[in-house]
Design an enzyme around this catalytic site. Structure first.
Site, mmCIF file in Angstrom:
data_model
loop_
_atom_site.group_PDB
_atom_site.id
_atom_site.type_symbol
_atom_site.label_atom_id
_atom_site.label_comp_id
_atom_site.label_asym_id
_atom_site.label_seq_id
_atom_site.Cartn_x
_atom_site.Cartn_y
_atom_site.Cartn_z
ATOM 1 N N GLU A 47 -1.738 11.620 55.708
ATOM 2 C CA GLU A 47 -2.722 12.491 56.340
ATOM 3 C C GLU A 47 -2.365 13.958 56.124
ATOM 4 O O GLU A 47 -1.362 14.436 56.642
ATOM 5 C CB GLU A 47 -2.800 12.231 57.851
ATOM 6 C CG GLU A 47 -3.779 13.154 58.542
ATOM 7 C CD GLU A 47 -3.779 13.024 60.055
ATOM 8 O OE1 GLU A 47 -4.698 13.579 60.679
ATOM 9 O OE2 GLU A 47 -2.859 12.400 60.612
ATOM 10 N N GLU A 146 -9.994 11.211 66.969
ATOM 11 C CA GLU A 146 -8.795 11.958 67.355
ATOM 12 C C GLU A 146 -9.215 13.334 67.865
ATOM 13 O O GLU A 146 -9.098 14.339 67.179
ATOM 14 C CB GLU A 146 -7.832 12.087 66.165
ATOM 15 C CG GLU A 146 -6.484 12.609 66.598
ATOM 16 C CD GLU A 146 -5.510 12.752 65.453
ATOM 17 O OE1 GLU A 146 -4.352 12.347 65.640
ATOM 18 O OE2 GLU A 146 -5.883 13.283 64.390
#
Length: 179
Positions: A47, A146
């Site tokens: 990520e 998120e």
């Protein structure tokens, strides 16, 4: 699937001065991790995290950098975890990035920019468009939320119920016609 962290640029060092050494170490570590993960039939996810707001020292910052590293590592069980919040901050151009990196994507995460709240909160991203684009590309994976909810969890998921209803679906994403 497991998120494999890239590490941080050491305090007091210049990012450009250590970039080559950090990349070499990261690639070696990723190959090692990918080999271990393959024994368990697991996918490792890289990520990119923006270094403008979230973590100025995080090493992996853009999908371009992640894609180049994934190519150098050359392991099919390593994929891109594309967090649209970070991608928008670092590069924008989300439609192009989703299309270009789609073959590498193993997981998507979302949050509105700039507040990192629910997708229906005020901000830069048009999530109905993004979700339609993901569908048109054939994305069948999970979308991780998120974000920092403005209220409690149920209130924070109200956008999802509204989105399903706008698409003729009921709670849980099932078709009204199928019921």
């Amino acid at each position: 699937r497991i998120h494999v962290m890239a590490g941080r640029v050491p305090l007091g060092t210049d990012r450009a001065a250590v970039a080559g050494e950090m990349e070499t170490t990261f690639i070696e570590n990723l190959r090692y991790a990918a080999d271990l993960l393959s024994q368990e039939d697991m996918i490792g996810l890289l990520e990119p995290i923006n270094n403008r707001i979230t973590d100025p020292r995080y090493y992996l910052n853009t999908p371009h950098q992640a894609a180049a590293i994934l190519e150098k590592v050359g392991r099919p069980n390593l994929k891109l975890q594309l967090d649209l919040f970070h991608c928008q901050i670092m590069d924008g151009n989300l439609s192009h990035n989703l299309e270009m990196y789609f073959p590498l994507i193993g997981h998507i995460q979302i949050a509105q920019v700039p507040g990192r709240h629910e997708p229906d909160s005020p901000g830069e991203l048009n999530f109905p468009y993004i979700f339609e684009l993901l569908e048109s590309l054939g994305y069948t994976g999970y979308v991780g939320c998120e974000y920092a909810p403005k209220g409690d969890t149920l209130e924070g998921l109200g956008w999802l119920r509204s989105y399903w209803e706008s698409r003729g679906l009921q709670h849980g994403g099932t078709s009204k016609a199928a019921k």
